[in-house]
Write a protein that holds these residues in place. Structure first.
Motif, PDB file in Angstrom:
ATOM      1  N   PHE A   1       0.830  -1.184   0.000  1.00  0.00           N
ATOM      2  CA  PHE A   1       0.000   0.000   0.000  1.00  0.00           C
ATOM      3  C   PHE A   1       0.878   1.254   0.000  1.00  0.00           C
ATOM      4  O   PHE A   1       0.671   2.189  -0.771  1.00  0.00           O
ATOM      5  CB  PHE A   1      -0.926  -0.040   1.210  1.00  0.00           C
TER       6      PHE A   1
ATOM      7  N   ALA B   1       2.671   1.517  -3.282  1.00  0.00           N
ATOM      8  CA  ALA B   1       1.731   1.827  -4.356  1.00  0.00           C
ATOM      9  C   ALA B   1       1.460   3.325  -4.360  1.00  0.00           C
ATOM     10  O   ALA B   1       1.502   3.984  -5.395  1.00  0.00           O
ATOM     11  CB  ALA B   1       0.435   1.052  -4.179  1.00  0.00           C
ATOM     12  N   THR B   2       1.183   3.845  -3.147  1.00  0.00           N
ATOM     13  CA  THR B   2       0.926   5.279  -3.051  1.00  0.00           C
ATOM     14  C   THR B   2       2.090   6.074  -3.589  1.00  0.00           C
ATOM     15  O   THR B   2       1.931   6.932  -4.452  1.00  0.00           O
ATOM     16  CB  THR B   2       0.706   5.678  -1.582  1.00  0.00           C
TER      17      THR B   2
ATOM     18  N   MET C   1       2.642   5.661  -7.377  1.00  0.00           N
ATOM     19  CA  MET C   1       1.630   6.300  -8.199  1.00  0.00           C
ATOM     20  C   MET C   1       1.793   7.810  -8.162  1.00  0.00           C
ATOM     21  O   MET C   1       1.661   8.486  -9.181  1.00  0.00           O
ATOM     22  CB  MET C   1       0.238   5.891  -7.723  1.00  0.00           C
ATOM     23  N   ILE C   2       2.101   8.331  -6.976  1.00  0.00           N
ATOM     24  CA  ILE C   2       2.314   9.781  -6.900  1.00  0.00           C
ATOM     25  C   ILE C   2       3.475  10.176  -7.804  1.00  0.00           C
ATOM     26  O   ILE C   2       3.398  11.135  -8.565  1.00  0.00           O
ATOM     27  CB  ILE C   2       2.607  10.221  -5.456  1.00  0.00           C
TER      28      ILE C   2
ATOM     29  N   ASN D   1       2.633   9.409 -11.709  1.00  0.00           N
ATOM     30  CA  ASN D   1       1.648  10.378 -12.182  1.00  0.00           C
ATOM     31  C   ASN D   1       2.246  11.772 -12.202  1.00  0.00           C
ATOM     32  O   ASN D   1       2.099  12.530 -13.146  1.00  0.00           O
ATOM     33  CB  ASN D   1       0.413  10.381 -11.283  1.00  0.00           C
ATOM     34  N   GLY D   2       2.965  12.052 -11.095  1.00  0.00           N
ATOM     35  CA  GLY D   2       3.609  13.357 -11.024  1.00  0.00           C
ATOM     36  C   GLY D   2       4.559  13.551 -12.183  1.00  0.00           C
ATOM     37  O   GLY D   2       4.624  14.617 -12.787  1.00  0.00           O
TER      38      GLY D   2
ATOM     39  N   TYR E   1       2.774  14.594 -15.288  1.00  0.00           N
ATOM     40  CA  TYR E   1       2.389  16.003 -15.303  1.00  0.00           C
ATOM     41  C   TYR E   1       3.597  16.915 -15.400  1.00  0.00           C
ATOM     42  O   TYR E   1       3.545  17.975 -16.013  1.00  0.00           O
ATOM     43  CB  TYR E   1       1.570  16.339 -14.059  1.00  0.00           C
ATOM     44  N   GLU E   2       4.702  16.499 -14.810  1.00  0.00           N
ATOM     45  CA  GLU E   2       5.902  17.335 -14.921  1.00  0.00           C
ATOM     46  C   GLU E   2       6.398  17.379 -16.349  1.00  0.00           C
ATOM     47  O   GLU E   2       6.823  18.430 -16.835  1.00  0.00           O
ATOM     48  CB  GLU E   2       7.002  16.798 -13.996  1.00  0.00           C
TER      49      GLU E   2
ATOM     50  N   ALA F   1       4.139  19.693 -18.211  1.00  0.00           N
ATOM     51  CA  ALA F   1       4.381  21.102 -17.866  1.00  0.00           C
ATOM     52  C   ALA F   1       5.661  21.577 -18.531  1.00  0.00           C
ATOM     53  O   ALA F   1       5.715  22.670 -19.106  1.00  0.00           O
ATOM     54  CB  ALA F   1       4.465  21.266 -16.353  1.00  0.00           C
TER      55      ALA F   1
ATOM     56  N   ARG G   1       4.985  22.215 -22.077  1.00  0.00           N
ATOM     57  CA  ARG G   1       4.252  23.453 -22.323  1.00  0.00           C
ATOM     58  C   ARG G   1       5.173  24.655 -22.234  1.00  0.00           C
ATOM     59  O   ARG G   1       5.090  25.582 -23.036  1.00  0.00           O
ATOM     60  CB  ARG G   1       3.130  23.609 -21.299  1.00  0.00           C
TER      61      ARG G   1
ATOM     62  N   ASN H   1      -2.271  17.217 -23.029  1.00  0.00           N
ATOM     63  CA  ASN H   1      -3.199  16.518 -22.136  1.00  0.00           C
ATOM     64  C   ASN H   1      -3.147  15.017 -22.372  1.00  0.00           C
ATOM     65  O   ASN H   1      -3.105  14.222 -21.438  1.00  0.00           O
ATOM     66  CB  ASN H   1      -4.647  16.975 -22.384  1.00  0.00           C
TER      67      ASN H   1
ATOM     68  N   GLU I   1      -0.106  13.590 -20.945  1.00  0.00           N
ATOM     69  CA  GLU I   1      -0.292  13.444 -19.501  1.00  0.00           C
ATOM     70  C   GLU I   1      -1.039  12.188 -19.143  1.00  0.00           C
ATOM     71  O   GLU I   1      -0.613  11.359 -18.354  1.00  0.00           O
ATOM     72  CB  GLU I   1      -1.142  14.599 -18.967  1.00  0.00           C
TER      73      GLU I   1
ATOM     74  N   TYR J   1       2.076  33.140 -18.789  1.00  0.00           N
ATOM     75  CA  TYR J   1       1.822  31.785 -19.271  1.00  0.00           C
ATOM     76  C   TYR J   1       2.551  30.776 -18.396  1.00  0.00           C
ATOM     77  O   TYR J   1       1.973  29.805 -17.905  1.00  0.00           O
ATOM     78  CB  TYR J   1       2.306  31.736 -20.724  1.00  0.00           C
TER      79      TYR J   1
ATOM     80  N   LEU K   1       0.123  18.137  -8.524  1.00  0.00           N
ATOM     81  CA  LEU K   1       0.970  17.307  -7.660  1.00  0.00           C
ATOM     82  C   LEU K   1       0.425  17.294  -6.236  1.00  0.00           C
ATOM     83  O   LEU K   1       0.424  16.258  -5.569  1.00  0.00           O
ATOM     84  CB  LEU K   1       2.411  17.834  -7.690  1.00  0.00           C
TER      85      LEU K   1
ATOM     86  N   ALA L   1      -4.701   4.415  -4.057  1.00  0.00           N
ATOM     87  CA  ALA L   1      -3.801   3.281  -3.900  1.00  0.00           C
ATOM     88  C   ALA L   1      -4.422   2.236  -2.987  1.00  0.00           C
ATOM     89  O   ALA L   1      -4.310   1.035  -3.229  1.00  0.00           O
ATOM     90  CB  ALA L   1      -2.467   3.744  -3.343  1.00  0.00           C
TER      91      ALA L   1
END
Lengths: 589, 584
Positions: free
Chosen positions: A71, A74-75, A78-79, A82-83, A86-87, A90, A93, A125, A128, B228, B240, B251
């Motif tokens: 657990f 996994a947390t 995944m953070i 996923n992070g 998104y990084e 970003a 962009r 998107n 992402e 921007y 985040l 999770a």
């Protein structure tokens, strides 16, 4: 450019720790797969003559502890993954934004802003979304499968091999399936585009369709396109389907084949029942992550299209700029044998002229003759292929792009205002201007007249692009902006005044204010307006055919003269009344 | 008026159009789910055999054979189910689009005029398309997602109810905890902040791109980029943060779903040692009893996707349920081409008053100009003559007959309009002029000549047979206008409504277009929406609109005396006409 390289290019320069994510994923996969290992230990014990109960219960407790670890990891993983996704987006962009800032204006004129926005929004998107899910799945598949494979091979290499053959057997089907999907997908897209076109035509032409009673015929055309779309859609689903499903069938059969092989060996005595049972229990699990990855691969392919678009923009060259920023001393303009083509289309041929500082020059000629192109080249929206363009005696390539644009004001038909107050939109012209200067500019640009009628006056928000104002009002704000900027060179399209016939006189007065004390180039349609120009350049089909002042050109009796005559005739045109004419005839008798 | 269904029930109503096919698809999906279970059960039997005192090999071979058969059949049924649901979906899409196109043809022209064409097209293409995902994917997925776990748990209960309960424990835990976490205010707040931040970033990005040309010219690109960049970073940070807060719950869910092995193992071992549970049963639960709830959780994304589809359907229904032009015909025939407005009041849908008690008379064969500031009502009045909308009060009469009592085809045979947006179909120039009218070629050419287009048509590669549009030629604004004029001349209706601005659309061709206008107007009742007042000084009658009312009516000279507004407009126009730019 493949996906990995593309992603690297996008994320380059920012600190993206892909390695960090890998570490957590590894740990997570370990604890995810561990219970299965413990299960096996338990099963192994159970098959013994005297199973060691204590050992089994301890194993179960360990499994419980591992669950907690799982657990936690996994947390964390995944953070992180996923992070990471998104990084990356970003970073992408920002890199795109920075690059776009440096691209020549021509890039933006050529593309629909919607396209560029789509890249920044939708494409990233997608990156992402896909990365945030696929990364995890991919790692789980790779590590989990790898570890399990090792173990299975250790248990019994023959059965493990049988399982792998099942996997390998389905690969060709996946490849064929994906190729089929791509091909049919292309046809499907075509059908969709055709339908869209027909719909657009139907909607745009509906008033004519109804007025001319063609409802039946045009409608049938549309329906036919819809029918084709329907059939193509079904085909796109139906044809690749069996192939993809076949690959899944082969996975199942692979497992059963392994089972059959196991039974065969069991009967032959070369395999123990425990091992076979272990394979039976683990076999299904082996395929799970692979099934998920197959789907992900198709999705990843989709992402590639988006990445290609992003890379395409990033690889567009910005304008070469000089290192130094020397100020300009004069603002005369010179074209020396300039030629320019827009793609394959030649637009300007060998154009040469001189424009003295602070003079007013008019560009006239039929549409498509190259007038707007000349102003675009002066502003360096595009780079001329041949010849030289000079401002103040310097080649425009040797002038810092910012300084160049700072020295030029544009007043053209397309005005873009920010979704902000009128006040701030005028202030864009000079961010250091005082309130008095801004109001003065508004006055000279004949804006006060409509601003005082607005509920919030100068603080009225104009909507995106200025949508809340009328065309004529937008024009005047843009002129106020240019007045505030007070750049030494002015490029002007005279037709802006006629955009709003009601307010034409106001816009004309505003433009008159603007031309004071500058080097002015006017693109003119109404020859009447530019009669007094210091120099008139007459263009036709990309060539400079006549130059001179108004009276000279009339005397020459060439293109200018004929355009002038035509316009005079048009000016005098009136709609004639029939009844009045008839009456006159009767009265005249 | 039938009760309009909304939301999910409306979607189901739409899906109901192909009830049988969908039912078939659902049944096949259910059967396929059942068959996925079979190989697992057969493996259990095989294991049972293997752990029995006497191993009956032939039975094992049989089981393997059946398992193979079940696997193949399962995917066959899955395929068939998929085809059935997709065929149903695509058929439904086809019929929806067809019905929408038909409906649009019965709507008042003003309906489309007011909305953006792009928006309507998006509804017809994208919004309708999304329904496919609901019918072809979500419905079968929902069924599969529910049936497989359900069948599994039922079977497991028949084998050993105690272990079955053990396998359900984590699931029950998660089911209790999820709604709790969703409802928690903090979560909702987080979600909202996340979405707001994303929306803000989207806005900034859109403006960044659209404003780039301006920003570059005014040398503010560094500032713009800073804004921007800030919003991109701020969104990333928020995401985040959101992830950090949200992930534990996620999770937790995923861990437990993939791991009901622990309770099954613990309870199973206990039962095996203390309660004489059969080894094979225990092994069955290891195979089947673990992770069977996973499909249910794939359903969780269904909700958000559904929301999008439902929104699209709502937009589509706006068109479906819009009011059509009522078609009545009393058989009365207009006696001539005169027009009369009698106390006409008209409001747009968003209740903006466009015309307020407007009355005037237009004699047959006369030329009348509508003038006035923009928004005063002149364009609206002109469009009402062609019945773009129906008026709320008053009457519009042509030749003494209320236009609502004239069948639309007959109305169009009396009234033609020439507005600023020229539109040509992807067809030959010849067909674009002929527009389906049954006339000989000479007439078409004559119309083209009168509209001043014959010359440029002859210069095209295929002349009159040249195609317009993709793969064909693109005409300039002025050329397209003249084709439109040729159309109207060919149609030869007694009443013409004309927007004078079209002449100026293409300054190069202004003179030619004016000539075409003059030809067009001969002998007809003409209404001109005028912008440049110098062109209408000879008209029989000028109607001055102001603030949705008729302010004055008269000839040019009369109005110069009577109407202050007209006088001011005339003076402004005259000055604008003689304007010369001077170097100050």
């Amino acid at each position: 450019m493949n996906i990995i390289k593309g992603l690297k290019l996008i994320a380059n320069g920012e600190k993206i720790s892909i390695v960090k994510s890998l570490k957590w994923e590894l740990l997570h996969s370990f604890f995810l797969g561990a219970p299965v290992g413990i299960l096996l230990i338990v099963i192994w014990e159970l098959f013994k003559e005297q199973p060691d109960r204590e050992r089994i219960w301890i194993s179960i407790v360990i499994m419980g502890i591992m669950l907690i670890f799982q657990f936690y990891f996994a947390t964390k993983s995944m953070i992180v993954s996923n992070g990471l996704a998104y990084e990356i987006s970003a970073a992408g962009r920002m890199k795109l934004g920075e690059h776009l800032r440096k691209l020549p204006m021509g890039f933006f004129k050529k593309r629909d802003p919607g396209d560029i926005t789509a890249i920044l929004l939708q494409d990233l998107n997608n990156v992402e979304m896909i990365l945030s899910h696929s990364i995890g799945n991919l790692y789980a598949a790779l590590f989990g499968t790898f570890i399990m494979s090792c173990f299975l091979f250790y248990l019994d290499w023959r059965l493990a091999l049988a399982l792998w053959i099942g996997v390998l057997a389905c690969i060709p089907f996946i490849l064929i399936g994906s190729a089929l999907t791509a091909k049919l997908g292309g046809l499907h897209k075509k059908a969709i585009n055709e339908t869209n076109c027909r719909f657009l035509e139907y909607l745009l032409g509906i008033r004519y369709i109804k007025a001319f009673g063609m409802g039946g015929e045009k409608f049938q055309n549309l329906v036919a396109a819809l029918e084709r779309l329907r059939r193509q859609s079904i085909r796109t689903e139906a044809v690749p389907g069996p192939v993809v499903l076949l690959s899944l069938v082969f996975i199942e059969l692979g497992f059963l084949g392994m089972a059959a092989l196991g039974v065969f060996y069991l009967i032959g005595g070369t395999l123990s029942a425990n091992v076979l049972i272990a394979f039976l229990i683990l076999g299904y699990r082996f395929y799970e992550p692979l099934k998920i990855v197959t789907i992900d691969l198709i999705v990843l392919r989709y992402m590639k299209v988006g990445i290609d678009r992003i890379v395409d923009v990033l690889q567009t060259e910005p304008l070469p700029a000089p290192q130094e920023d020397k100020p300009l001393e004069r603002y005369d303009i010179e074209f020396k044998q300039v030629s320019f083509s827009y793609g394959d289309e030649p637009v300007l041929h060998n154009i040469s002229f001189t424009i003295p500082e602070k003079s007013m020059t008019a560009l006239v000629g039929p549409s498509g003759s190259g007038k707007t192109t000349i102003t675009s080249l002066i502003s360096r929206f595009w780079e001329a292929e041949q010849g030289t363009i000079m401002i103040g005696g310097r080649r425009i390539q040797d002038i810092q792009p910012e300084r160049l644009l700072n020295s030029i004001s544009h007043v053209f038909q397309d005005v873009y205002l920010f979704n902000d107050t009128i006040y701030n939109n005028i202030k864009v012209g000079n961010k250091n201007a005082t309130r008095e200067q801004i109001i003065e500019a508004a006055k000279k640009a004949q804006c006060i007249e409509f601003i005082e009628k607005l509920p919030h006056g100068f603080d009225t928000i104009v909507g995106e692009g200025g949508s809340k104002l009328s065309v004529g009002q937008r024009q005047r704000v843009s002129i106020a902006r240019a007045l505030l900027k007070d750049a030494p060179i002015l490029l002007l399209d005279e037709a802006t005044a006629s955009l709003d016939p009601e307010n034409e006189i106001y816009i004309q007065q505003a433009i008159q204010e603007l031309v004071a004390d500058k080097t002015v180039i006017v693109i003119a349609h109404k020859l009447q307006t530019i009669k007094n120009a210091d120099q008139i350049l007459v263009l036709n089909k990309g060539r400079l055919v006549e130059t001179g002042v108004h009276d000279e050109l009339l005397e020459k009796n060439g293109l200018y003269a004929s355009l002038w005559r035509e316009q005079q005739m048009a000016k005098g045109w009136k709609m004639d009344s029939h009844l009045a004419a008839a009456r006159t005839v009767l009265e005249g008798k | 008026m039938k009760e309009r269904k909304k939301g999910l029930s409306r979607l189901l109503e739409i899906a109901g159009g192909k009830k049988k096919l969908l039912a078939l698809s659902v049944i096949l999906a259910a059967l396929s789910s059942l068959l996925t279970l079979i190989p697992y059960i057969l493996v259990y039997f095989i294991i049972k055999e293997l752990t029995a005192p006497v191993v009956r090999e032939d039975l094992i071979w049989k089981y393997i054979g059946w398992a193979a058969g079940a696997a193949v059949l399962c995917y066959l049924l899955l395929y068939a189910s998929g085809i059935a649901s997709h065929v149903a979906a695509f058929n439904i899409l086809y019929e929806l689009r067809k019905a929408l196109a038909d409906k649009i043809s019965h709507l008042p022209l003003g309906f489309i005029q007011q909305r953006s064409i792009g928006a309507i097209k998006k509804i017809l293409t994208d919004d309708v398309e999304r329904i496919e995902s609901f019918i072809a994917h979500q419905i079968p997925d929902f069924v599969k997602g529910m049936i497989l776990p359900f069948l599994t748990i039922v079977y497991l209960f028949t084998v050993d109810w105690r272990l079955a309960v053990a396998s359900l424990i984590p699931f029950v835990l998660v089911v209790i905890l999820i709604p709790y976490s969703l409802i928690r205010k903090e979560n909702k707040q987080l979600m909202k902040e996340y979405m707001d931040s994303q929306e803000k970033m989207n806005e900034v990005i859109i403006e960044f791109v659209r404003a780039m040309p301006v920003v570059k010219i005014f040398n503010q690109s560094v500032d713009a980029y800073e804004r921007y960049r800030e919003s991109v970073i701020s969104f990333c940070d928020r995401v985040l943060y959101y992830l950090k807060k949200n992930m534990p719950a996620n999770a937790f869910m995923i861990s437990f779903i993939s791991n009901n092995l622990l309770p099954v193992l613990a309870v199973g071992i206990w039962l095996y040692f203390e309660q004489k549970l059969e080894l094979s049963t225990l092994l069955l639960f290891f195979i089947l009893g673990v992770g069977y709830v996973k499909p249910l959780f794939a359903l969780s994304t269904l909700g958000s996707q559904l929301y999008l589809v439902i929104q699209g359907v709502a937009r589509m229904d706006e068109i479906f349920y819009a009011e059509e032009i009522p078609v009545t015909s009393t058989g009365e025939k207009p006696r001539d081409a005169s027009i009369r407005f009698k106390d006409v009041s008209f409001r747009y849908q968003d209740s903006v008053t466009a015309l307020d008690q407007v009355s005037f008379d237009i004699p047959a064969g006369s030329v009348t100009a509508f003038v006035g500031p923009s928004g005063a009502g002149k364009s609206t009045a002109a469009q009402l003559i062609a019945r773009f909308w129906d008026v709320q009060e008053g009457q519009i009469l042509i030749g003494g007959v209320d236009i609502r009592n004239i069948p639309m085809e007959k109305l169009y045979q009396m009234v033609s309009f020439v507005f600023q947006d020229s539109f040509l179909f992807h067809d030959t120039i010849y067909e674009n002029i002929r527009m389906g009218m049954n006339v000989p070629r000479e007439k078409v050419v004559a119309a083209a000549k009168a509209a001043q287009c014959h010359e440029f048509i002859e210069r095209l590669p295929d002349g009159y047979d040249t195609r317009i549009g993709e793969g064909g030629v693109h005409l300039s604004g002025g050329e397209a206008q003249r084709i439109m004029l040729a159309r109207v001349m060919l149609k030869n209706t007694p009443i013409i409504v004309l927007d004078e601005a079209t002449a100026f659309a293409d300054p190069d061709n202004e003179a030619k277009i004016q000539q075409a206008f003059s030809e067009l107007m001969k002998g007809k009742t003409v209404i001109v929406i005028a912008h440049r007042l110098s062109t209408i000084t000879n008209c029989d009658q000028i109607i001055v609109f102001h603030d949705s009312k008729v302010e004055a009516v008269g000839t040019h000279d009369e109005l110069l005396n009577q109407s202050l507004l007209y006088k001011r407009m005339w003076q402004a126009h005259s000055r604008a006409k003689t304007f010369e730019l001077r170097r100050a």
